[in-house]
Design a protein around this motif. Sequence first.
Motif, short mmCIF file in Angstrom:
data_model
loop_
_atom_site.label_atom_id
_atom_site.label_comp_id
_atom_site.label_asym_id
_atom_site.label_seq_id
_atom_site.Cartn_x
_atom_site.Cartn_y
_atom_site.Cartn_z
N THR A 116 100.17 120.11 0.08
CA THR A 116 100.07 120.69 -1.34
C THR A 116 100.74 122.46 -1.56
N GLY A 117 100.81 122.73 -2.84
CA GLY A 117 100.98 124.14 -3.08
C GLY A 117 102.18 124.72 -2.94
N HIS A 118 103.30 124.23 -3.29
CA HIS A 118 104.67 124.76 -3.01
C HIS A 118 105.48 124.71 -4.21
N SER A 119 104.74 124.60 -5.32
CA SER A 119 105.91 124.21 -6.65
C SER A 119 106.60 125.67 -7.06
N ALA A 120 105.85 126.95 -6.46
CA ALA A 120 106.67 128.03 -6.79
C ALA A 120 108.03 128.17 -6.28
N ARG A 121 107.93 127.67 -4.81
CA ARG A 121 109.01 127.67 -4.15
C ARG A 121 110.28 126.71 -4.66
N PHE A 122 109.63 125.65 -5.29
CA PHE A 122 110.52 124.43 -5.53
C PHE A 122 111.26 124.85 -6.93
N ILE A 123 110.27 125.62 -7.85
CA ILE A 123 110.82 126.15 -9.19
C ILE A 123 111.93 127.36 -8.74
N SER A 124 111.62 128.20 -7.83
CA SER A 124 112.72 129.11 -7.44
C SER A 124 114.24 128.34 -6.84
N PHE A 125 113.81 127.14 -6.25
CA PHE A 125 115.18 126.29 -6.09
C PHE A 125 115.82 125.86 -7.07
N LEU A 126 115.09 125.53 -7.90
CA LEU A 126 115.77 125.06 -9.09
C LEU A 126 116.37 126.11 -9.96
#
Length: 275
Positions: free
Chosen positions: A125-135
């Motif tokens: 868990t805990g990597h939504s910031a990276r995924f949002i940056s990817f988007l």
Amino acid sequence: MYKKILIFCSLLFAFQFMVSAQNTNVKPLTIGEIRTLNSKVLDEERTLNIYLPQNFNKTKTYPVIYLLDGSMNEDFIHVVGLVQFFNQMYCMPETIVVGIANIDRKKDFTFHTDLKDLQKDYPTTGHSARFISFLEKELKPYVENQFKTGDSYLFGQSLGGLLATEILLKKPEMFNNYFIISPSLWWDDESLLKQSKQLLSKSADKKKFIYVSVGKGEHKVMVKDAEDLFDILKKSNKKNWTVEYKMMETDNHATILHRSLYEGLVKLFPYQEPK
């Protein structure tokens, strides 16, 4: 004699069927494209399932739906069918659908938590910031470079709804329209919900459509959290935000998505009698 004739006729029919089958012109049924995007932000290749309208014209501008949980065996095909139906029967324009196939949704859709039980149950868990940056920095620019795009939509359910809410609160300018279904706002002891008023106070008041929905048969915490999110959004004094809420009376967490998206799209694209 009759039995012999019956056997002969059966064999003749079978032979004719085999010949007919061999002469059939078989073509693949295609509803879009599968592309691979090499993400430097995520350090992995991501699969994109892309639906293009039947009469797609590369010179025409199209709205784009970014679909979380967009794998072929998840929500991509039935959401594409819903979009096509609304284009045919309602006033929804032809729309591109970009389904983002999952690798590890628990990693991509959740932000950091210090709660030990969640760390145990969700070890990646805990990597939504990276995924949002990817988007924001890779996927959207890629799509906008490949196609002429207009309005943008984000569809997310459950942990995908949690991610959609995080983007709405922290980077609302990323999308024009948010469909947030059964958001897992219980995550990290509801910390995102607790920050929502403060985060919203920093958001620009630009035109936006936000649809929040939950099933009556879901866990009572999810129902309460979805209702609280709607209430906070309504009271945020964003005059240019249209905020809608739908309680799905007969649905639970497993059944809600398709019917709920239908109800949300009806609010945005109401039926009009043919002229």
